[in-house]
Design an enzyme around this catalytic site. Sequence first.
Site, PDB file in Angstrom:
ATOM      1  CD  GLU A 166      -3.130  -0.949   2.102  1.00 34.57           C
ATOM      2  OE1 GLU A 166      -2.945  -0.250   3.103  1.00 34.57           O
ATOM      3  OE2 GLU A 166      -4.205  -1.554   1.901  1.00 34.57           O
ATOM      4  CD  GLU A 323      -3.945  -5.810   2.705  1.00 38.67           C
ATOM      5  OE1 GLU A 323      -4.658  -5.101   3.434  1.00 38.67           O
ATOM      6  OE2 GLU A 323      -2.739  -5.619   2.543  1.00 38.67           O
ATOM      7  CE  LYS A 372      -3.139  -6.166  21.806  1.00 35.93           C
ATOM      8  NZ  LYS A 372      -2.481  -4.938  21.228  1.00 35.93           N
TER       9      LYS A 372
HETATM   10  C1  GLA Z   1      -3.911  -2.457   5.057  1.00 33.73           C
HETATM   11  C2  GLA Z   1      -2.535  -3.059   5.112  1.00 33.73           C
HETATM   12  C3  GLA Z   1      -2.449  -4.299   5.960  1.00 33.73           C
HETATM   13  C4  GLA Z   1      -3.277  -4.154   7.203  1.00 33.73           C
HETATM   14  C5  GLA Z   1      -4.691  -3.802   6.838  1.00 33.73           C
HETATM   15  C6  GLA Z   1      -5.617  -3.708   8.010  1.00 33.73           C
HETATM   16  O1  GLA Z   1      -4.676  -2.930   4.056  1.00 33.73           O
HETATM   17  O2  GLA Z   1      -2.023  -3.339   3.836  1.00 33.73           O
HETATM   18  O3  GLA Z   1      -1.090  -4.505   6.273  1.00 33.73           O
HETATM   19  O4  GLA Z   1      -2.732  -3.152   7.998  1.00 33.73           O
HETATM   20  O5  GLA Z   1      -4.680  -2.556   6.212  1.00 33.73           O
HETATM   21  O6  GLA Z   1      -6.928  -3.432   7.617  1.00 33.73           O
END
Ligand code: GLA
Length: 678
Positions: A166, A323, A372
């Site tokens: 990201e 994701e 967590k």
């Molecule tokens: C982003 C990040 C992940 C995680 C998620 C949590 O998408 O890429 O590493 O932190 O958020 O929602």
Amino acid sequence: MTSDDPDPDPAPEPTTAWPVGLTTMGFGGDYNPEQWPVETRLEDIELMAEAGVNVVSLAIFSWATLEPREGELDFGWLDDMMDRLHAGGVRVALATATASPPPWLTRRHPEILPQLADGTVLGQGGRQSYAVASPVYREYAAKMAATLAERYGDHPALALWHVDNEIGCHTAHDYSDAAADAFRVWLEARYGDVESLNQAWGTAFWSQRYGSFDDVLPPRTAPTYANPTQQLDFARYSSDQLLSYYTLLRDTLRPITPHVPITTNFMAAGSKWMDYFAWGAEVDVVANDHYTTADDAERHIELAFSADLTRGIARGKGWILMEHSTGAVNWQPRNRAKAPGEMLRNSLQHVARGADAVMFFQWRQSKAGAEKFHSALVPHAGRDSQVWRDAVALGQALKALIPVTGSRVEARTAIVFDYASWWAVELDSHPSVDVTYPERMRALYRELWNRGVAVDFVTPESDLGGYQLILAPTLYLVTDEGAANIAAAAERGASVLITYFSGIVDQNDHIRLGGYPGAFRDLLGVSTDEFFPLLAQESVTLDDGTTADVWTERVRLTSAGAVRTFTDGPMAGGPAVTRNAVGSGAAWYAATRQDAASISWLVGELLAESDVEPVVVTSPGVEVVRRTGADGARFLFVINHTDGVASVPATGTDLLTGTDVQGEVEVAAGGAAVVQEA
Ligand code: GLA
């Protein structure tokens, strides 16, 4: 390179644009084994097999584990994981491990830390604490990427490179000295000489004239409004600079592993600052992350918007959902778990709109650290949990959808999306703070979603040839080329809708003189001499009884006709919605922020006029999307977001249940069907 110039040195082509060896629907997530002891890692491989996981993203945040002290490398655990995953039939999207620099690096080189506009230096201890323009950081990051490529380039599990993570998520704008240097280089490439910059930035105003590029700085916190074009160019520079960090790592990996495609995960819909249409051209396969907002009652529509936008960024090709979440996240004020069936519906929505892989953050819920309480495929409770049962069921559903892999979504309606317009329209010192982006776009999208109409997202300069209906909301900034492209679409027969505060400025944020909406005045057959934005809480009524707020303006009709007029407010009696016959098509103008009923009426008119049909006739809350294969196979996704049973016309086989569908598919409340149509 600037966002407006073609890349002078295009990257070499990959030999494949899809994860190597991933031949079915992808299913998996971020996998962070370094957080767990070996016994847990062994259980992970067993559980992945049980759920049908076939791809994981590995080593995203592993730098400090791989290199705990400078030059001291510990790859043993990663070697072991790559081997075990391979033996378990799981493909690996291997990260460059650069998403968070290790503590020794920021201590040794504090100059790599990013800086806010007010001079605050962002410290180490969270993540992404690097200045993307820092030559020192870039050198270290490229070295780590090369080390990983050399070590794992021939590993049979390696399917895809996942560059960083990201990029720009936390540090989209960096105002450090490294950024100032890089900004000046970018400006020299864009303008050539400082006089051209002065012209573009309108520096005759407020004594801002520059004698040399050396005097130019990022728009750091100033006593009052910074120069708007400086702010706009800094947004352009920042997107390009972040992208050039990606291309640096990509071009480091490519020669070592030409057989492995390369990507980075986007945050389309959630992020304003990366011009993902430009970025999409630089990745081998588009990967996107999406999270729903627990207190948004229409979050399934927001999800659909994200998925369609991602498909636009991918230029219609298949993409990876890199994701999303099985349940709650940890970063909203109140993090509620998903409702029964919601995770499956969310996953199917992404697939319906073009995803060929469904992945999650993350595989196993962390025991420690800031995330967590963020859900995962394997929750804290372990296997005996609803989340795990849902994960296994999703794995089965994705197996049943293997025939869908590679098929595409087709649309006759396009929404014009432009990042520069977003950056520019939300700058300070404008007529109204209530004019934001992409607010009108979402309102129009919502109406199309409710009617089951397929939508593509395009840029103003895209080929609009295939579209009968083109919506250009809040296109405040538009190039001459973009405006001409949209006008040409109306000439050849499309219906075009432009909404208020569009076509106002050119690419330098200079007003297009002679009456608003400058770039679209002729197309729309209207000319406005003054804006009358409404005050907070104020609303006006249109002559059909619907209401509007935020915006009115004094529209003079040159060749258009008024379709709706204001009955009260500052512009009582004046045009609110207009239509102009253009060539074989038409151009409509919405000069106010219509309420939902008025938008519904307008979209109905536009669909009827342009002969755009819904995928199938549906009722609000019942999502219908069709994917079509190269061989003509058709897959109708029906996702029921309502509390009642839904019936939709369809004939074929429901792939999720294997049952025959004759004439109509009945979908339970909160359920879904994917009919391979006969
Ligand atoms: C982003 C990040 C992940 C995680 C998620 C949590 O998408 O890429 O590493 O932190 O958020 O929602």
